[in-house]
Design a protein around this motif. Structure first.
Motif, short mmCIF file in Angstrom:
data_model
loop_
_atom_site.label_atom_id
_atom_site.label_comp_id
_atom_site.label_asym_id
_atom_site.label_seq_id
_atom_site.Cartn_x
_atom_site.Cartn_y
_atom_site.Cartn_z
N VAL A 1 0.89 -1.19 0.03
CA VAL A 1 -0.02 0.09 0.11
C VAL A 1 0.76 1.31 -0.16
CG1 VAL A 1 -0.17 0.33 2.36
CG2 VAL A 1 -2.17 0.88 1.03
N GLY A 2 2.02 1.33 0.73
CA GLY A 2 2.86 2.48 0.96
C GLY A 2 3.38 2.80 -0.68
N THR B 1 -1.74 0.35 10.30
CA THR B 1 -0.63 0.19 9.66
C THR B 1 -0.64 0.46 8.33
OG1 THR B 1 -0.53 -2.07 8.94
CG2 THR B 1 0.02 -1.96 11.20
N THR C 1 9.16 -1.41 1.76
CA THR C 1 9.56 -2.86 1.67
C THR C 1 9.22 -3.77 2.61
OG1 THR C 1 11.62 -2.37 2.15
CG2 THR C 1 11.47 -2.59 -0.18
N THR D 1 2.32 -7.69 2.00
CA THR D 1 1.27 -8.29 3.01
C THR D 1 -0.02 -7.47 2.94
OG1 THR D 1 3.23 -8.91 4.51
CG2 THR D 1 1.32 -8.40 5.40
N ASP E 1 15.04 -6.12 4.18
CA ASP E 1 15.98 -5.39 3.14
C ASP E 1 16.72 -4.15 3.59
OD1 ASP E 1 15.83 -8.21 2.53
OD2 ASP E 1 15.36 -7.67 0.30
N PHE F 1 -6.02 -12.74 16.49
CA PHE F 1 -6.30 -11.10 16.39
C PHE F 1 -7.24 -11.16 17.72
CE2 PHE F 1 -5.52 -11.44 12.04
CZ PHE F 1 -4.43 -10.65 11.84
N ILE G 1 9.93 -1.30 -8.72
CA ILE G 1 10.44 -2.69 -8.70
C ILE G 1 9.86 -3.53 -7.28
CG2 ILE G 1 12.43 -2.13 -10.09
CD1 ILE G 1 14.01 -1.99 -7.45
N TRP H 1 4.37 -4.92 15.14
CA TRP H 1 2.79 -5.04 15.35
C TRP H 1 2.38 -6.50 15.53
CZ3 TRP H 1 2.61 -0.29 15.27
CH2 TRP H 1 3.05 0.58 14.13
N ALA I 1 15.64 -5.09 -4.58
CA ALA I 1 16.57 -3.98 -4.64
C ALA I 1 18.01 -4.35 -3.53
CB ALA I 1 15.78 -2.76 -3.90
N GLY J 1 -7.36 -4.79 4.68
CA GLY J 1 -7.52 -3.75 3.88
C GLY J 1 -8.34 -2.86 4.61
N GLY K 1 5.84 2.88 5.67
CA GLY K 1 5.23 1.51 5.89
C GLY K 1 6.25 0.82 6.85
N ASN K 2 6.46 -0.38 6.87
CA ASN K 2 6.72 -1.09 7.88
C ASN K 2 8.25 -1.15 8.00
OD1 ASN K 2 4.27 -1.54 8.89
ND2 ASN K 2 3.95 -3.67 7.96
N SER L 1 1.18 3.57 6.22
CA SER L 1 2.06 3.45 5.15
C SER L 1 1.38 4.16 4.05
CB SER L 1 1.98 1.88 4.90
OG SER L 1 2.88 1.65 3.63
N ALA M 1 9.03 -10.03 -5.21
CA ALA M 1 8.47 -11.01 -5.00
C ALA M 1 7.78 -11.33 -6.84
CB ALA M 1 7.10 -11.10 -4.47
C1 LIG Z 1 -3.79 -11.44 7.67
C2 LIG Z 1 -3.45 -9.96 7.85
C3 LIG Z 1 -4.56 -8.91 8.09
C4 LIG Z 1 -4.11 -7.44 8.36
N1 LIG Z 1 -5.05 -6.62 8.34
C5 LIG Z 1 -4.66 -5.33 8.32
C6 LIG Z 1 -5.64 -4.40 8.23
O1 LIG Z 1 -6.94 -4.37 7.80
N2 LIG Z 1 -5.25 -3.11 8.31
C7 LIG Z 1 -4.00 -2.66 8.54
O2 LIG Z 1 -3.82 -1.40 8.87
N3 LIG Z 1 -3.03 -3.59 8.85
C8 LIG Z 1 -3.66 -4.96 8.46
N4 LIG Z 1 -2.57 -5.99 8.49
C9 LIG Z 1 -0.91 -5.52 8.52
C10 LIG Z 1 -0.61 -4.89 7.10
O3 LIG Z 1 -0.98 -5.84 6.17
C11 LIG Z 1 0.82 -4.23 6.86
O4 LIG Z 1 1.21 -3.83 7.98
C12 LIG Z 1 0.89 -3.68 5.59
O5 LIG Z 1 0.45 -4.44 4.50
C13 LIG Z 1 2.48 -3.22 5.34
O6 LIG Z 1 2.26 -2.32 4.19
P1 LIG Z 1 3.56 -1.85 3.52
O7 LIG Z 1 3.37 -0.77 2.74
O8 LIG Z 1 4.76 -1.55 4.60
O9 LIG Z 1 4.39 -3.09 2.54
P2 LIG Z 1 3.91 -4.54 2.38
O10 LIG Z 1 2.68 -4.57 2.02
O11 LIG Z 1 4.78 -5.53 3.46
O12 LIG Z 1 4.68 -4.75 1.06
C14 LIG Z 1 6.08 -4.81 0.98
C15 LIG Z 1 6.71 -4.94 -0.49
O13 LIG Z 1 7.88 -5.05 -0.64
C16 LIG Z 1 8.48 -5.88 -1.20
N5 LIG Z 1 9.95 -6.00 -1.16
C17 LIG Z 1 10.54 -6.39 0.16
N6 LIG Z 1 11.99 -6.30 -0.03
C18 LIG Z 1 12.18 -5.83 -1.36
C19 LIG Z 1 13.22 -5.44 -2.08
N7 LIG Z 1 14.53 -5.63 -1.59
N8 LIG Z 1 13.22 -5.02 -3.38
C20 LIG Z 1 12.21 -5.14 -3.92
N9 LIG Z 1 11.10 -5.27 -3.16
C21 LIG Z 1 11.00 -5.54 -1.92
C22 LIG Z 1 7.66 -7.14 -0.77
O14 LIG Z 1 7.96 -8.35 -1.51
C23 LIG Z 1 6.37 -6.76 -0.61
O15 LIG Z 1 5.51 -6.80 -1.63
C24 LIG Z 1 -2.51 -7.17 8.26
C25 LIG Z 1 -1.81 -8.11 8.25
C26 LIG Z 1 -2.00 -9.47 7.92
C27 LIG Z 1 -1.16 -10.38 7.70
#
Ligand SMILES: Cc1cc2nc3c(=O)[nH]c(=O)nc-3n(C[C@H](O)[C@H](O)[C@H](O)COP(=O)(O)OP(=O)(O)OC[C@H]3O[C@@H](n4cnc5c(N)ncnc54)[C@H](O)[C@@H]3O)c2cc1C
Length: 581
Positions: free
Chosen positions: A51-52, A558, A260, A79, A290, A329, A70, A309, A225, A85, A541-542, A562, A73
């Protein structure tokens, strides 16, 4: 920034880099940059596709920047695509439509009170926080609803008020009952499907990813990356990625935005940064942190590395694999308690997953141990049948192998002991204390009194709206159950039956993902060890040190963070000087 960026040549850096090493390549001169065979060139490189990242990519495109995404996966969405959502957005358009004012001053008090209880000072202009901490909270409030409105306005995402299923009312925040929370429900949004119904993480990421693709923003999957390529002055000039055996070099004219994810699936980092054990996570497997080494090699300062989290998880599942389908949860049931190895309750079982799971990490200084490392979710026949099939209670507690059982509390204790001995090598030898069964008997007697009076004198279970409302969402009693609905004064607690059988599930500390990493400022710029931005490097993000500290403000915390910091990053990156070299 003219500071040491390791001062090594590109050739040396590449030659010294193992296949999996993440880090940085510092160019000694502009001629060195000219010598690189760039595979791609862009204004803004977005790393990740959750999402971020998607928010950053769409925002950057709408700002007129050339964008490339980029993703390491083979699939997009991270995630975020597996999540529910839900997005926590203060002062959002649905609140405004209802005439509810979520004032900045009030909201900041809630954020500061929950994120930094140890330093919160309502009389202070910065509420007792450091300038950076306060600035991050302010940036979140100032941009969250703007980010959501911008995505909606650009036709990238349809959002609506997220309503608690079964109750059909707006989501109650995770700390609704403190006086600082003036808008305790209604800040959660969710993605709307075409038919107007509410979708989850897959819908959220389908819409955002489609919006990225519709804008003809290239998304290179299977591209990980690995390291930053820095100019002699320390500015990010490019990123080197790996795709299969190939090295792919991307020249960046303005900035790299990393989103990431955390490091929850990196065993080495877990060992280093999580002092009490974190047994597994339902994050996607690519959450290996990473960015920590990539940004660290460029001089980034790290923050709250031992944070996550948190959510409880099933030990039996974590023993099979630390990569889990789901977390616990919300533990279902009303004739249900959680006790530690001494048979005593240690937490309000109906608190939110992030706060509740913190108790697993409590250290006993006298015994030099973590007595809550594993907790035992004990329940009786009423909960076993009335809440059958509500995860983690199986459809039949009598036949499911992960359920420990006994016709008396002594028998239950022996069955738990048996199982703990079987898995001792994997758990580090956690065992029940000698008084477990007698303490458990006292615990249940005490709990039964609380259930009858409606007042949990130890942990206030069921006192806050969060406890009772989310109990109804996550812990619905089966409609066709032969057990009567809870007639007591507090629907979250029902007295245990005197006679068995009694059941137990073993719970351990897990996480949705971690939330420590490189520190950022209010513009989402990654900071170095002297608190100066590393030019051209952004995070959201995370993968970064969470702007909220360890607090989880409400459902969607989260994803809301993000999305917001992805939006902030893209807008700030837009203003970076264009490197035309
Ligand atoms: C079952 C479940 C339910 C959830 N429900 C909620 C909810 O409803 N609301 C909420 O706020 N949170 C929820 N969360 C938490 C939330 O999903 C995550 O905190 C959030 O998606 C993190 O988003 P992000 O943008 O940080 O990155 P992510 O969605 O984690 O995406 C990171 C991406 O970066 C890629 N990446 C990693 N390293 C590299 C690299 N070196 N080079 C290129 N790409 C790379 C990964 O493959 C991945 O695709 C839930 C989590 C789970 C598991």
């Amino acid at each position: 920034m003219g500071k040491n960026r390791q001062g090594i040549t590109r050739r040396q850096a590449i030659a010294g880099a193992g296949a999996l090493s993440l880090g940085v390549i510092t160019l000694r001169s502009s001629r060195a940059e000219a010598a690189i065979n760039w595979d791609h060139e862009t204004d803004i490189l977005v790393v990740g596709s959750g999402v971020g990242a998607a928010t950053a990519a769409i925002t950057a495109h709408e700002n007129g920047d050339a964008v490339l995404v980029i993703e390491k996966a083979p699939i997009t969405g991270g995630t975020s695509a597996k999540s529910a959502g839900v997005l926590w957005i203060p002062d959002n358009f649905t609140l405004r439509e209802k005439g509810i004012t979520d004032k900045k001053e009030d909201c900041l008090r809630y954020l500061a009170r929950y994120s930094y209880p140890e330093k919160f000072n309502p009389a202070d202009a910065q509420l007792g926080l450091s300038t950076r901490e306060f600035g991050l909270l302010e940036a979140f409030y100032d941009n969250a609803s703007g980010a959501a409105d911008s995505l909606r306005g650009h036709g990238a995402l349809k959002l609506g008020e997220w309503r608690m299923f079964f109750l059909d009312r707006p989501a109650t925040d995770y700390l609704d009952h403190v006086p600082e929370n003036k808008v305790p429900a209604g800040r959660a949004l969710g993605p709307l499907k075409d038919d107007g119904s509410m979708g989850g993480g897959p819908e959220l990421m389908t819409q955002l990813t489609s919006a990225v693709k519709e804008r003809k923003i290239p998304i290179l999957t299977n591209h990980r990356a690995m390291r930053l390529i820095l100019n002699p002055d320390g500015r990010v000039a490019g990123v080197e990625a790996e795709s299969g055996d190939a090295k792919v070099r991307i020249r960046i004219r303005k900035a790299a935005i990393f989103a990431t994810g955390g490091y929850v699936h990196n065993p080495e980092f877990l060992g280093m940064y999580q002092p009490s054990r974190l047994w597994g996570s339902c994050a996607m497997p690519w959450a290996t942190g990473d960015f920590i080494n990539i940004a660290g090699a460029a001089g980034a300062r790290m923050g709250i590395m031992s944070s996550a989290w948190r959510t409880q998880i099933m030990l039996e599942e974590a023993l099979q694999s630390s990569k889990l389908a789901a977390g616990v949860f919300f533990p279902p049931g009303d004739s249900m308690v959680q006790v530690n190895r001494h048979g005593v309750r240690v937490v309000n079982e109906n608190r939110n997953y992030n706060d509740r799971t913190e108790v697993h990490g409590i250290y006993d200084a006298s015994q030099a141990e973590f007595p809550n490392q594993l907790l035992f979710m004990v329940y009786d026949q009423r909960t076993a049948e009335g809440f059958a099939g509500v995860y983690p209670i199986p459809a039949d507690s009598n036949t499911a192998s992960q359920v420990l059982k006994g016709n008396s509390l002594e028998e239950l204790a022996s069955d738990i002991d048996r199982r703990l001995s079987e898995v001792a090598k994997q758990t580090g030898g956690v065992s029940l204390g000698p008084s477990f069964a007698s303490n458990l008997k006292n615990t249940l007697e005490r709990f039964n009194g609380y259930a009858k009076s409606g007042i949990d004198g130890d942990f206030q279970r069921g006192q806050a709206a969060y406890d009772t409302e989310w109990h109804q969402v996550f812990s619905p009693m089966k409609a066709d159950s032969e057990w009567p609905a809870n007639p007591g004064p507090n629907i979250t607690m029902h007295p245990f039956r005197d006679e068995g059988p009694f059941y137990a599930l073993i719970l351990a500390a897990g996480a949705l993902d971690t939330c420590g990493g490189p520190a950022i400022d209010a513009s989402a710029r990654v900071l170095d060890t002297e608190d100066q931005p590393i030019p051209g490097l952004y995070g959201a993000g995370n993968c970064i040190a969470s702007p909220s500290g360890e607090a989880y403000w409400g459902a969607g915390h989260t994803l809301g963070l993000s999305m917001t910091f992805g939006y902030i990053a893209a807008n700030a990156a837009h203003l970076e000087p264009l490197d035309k070299a």
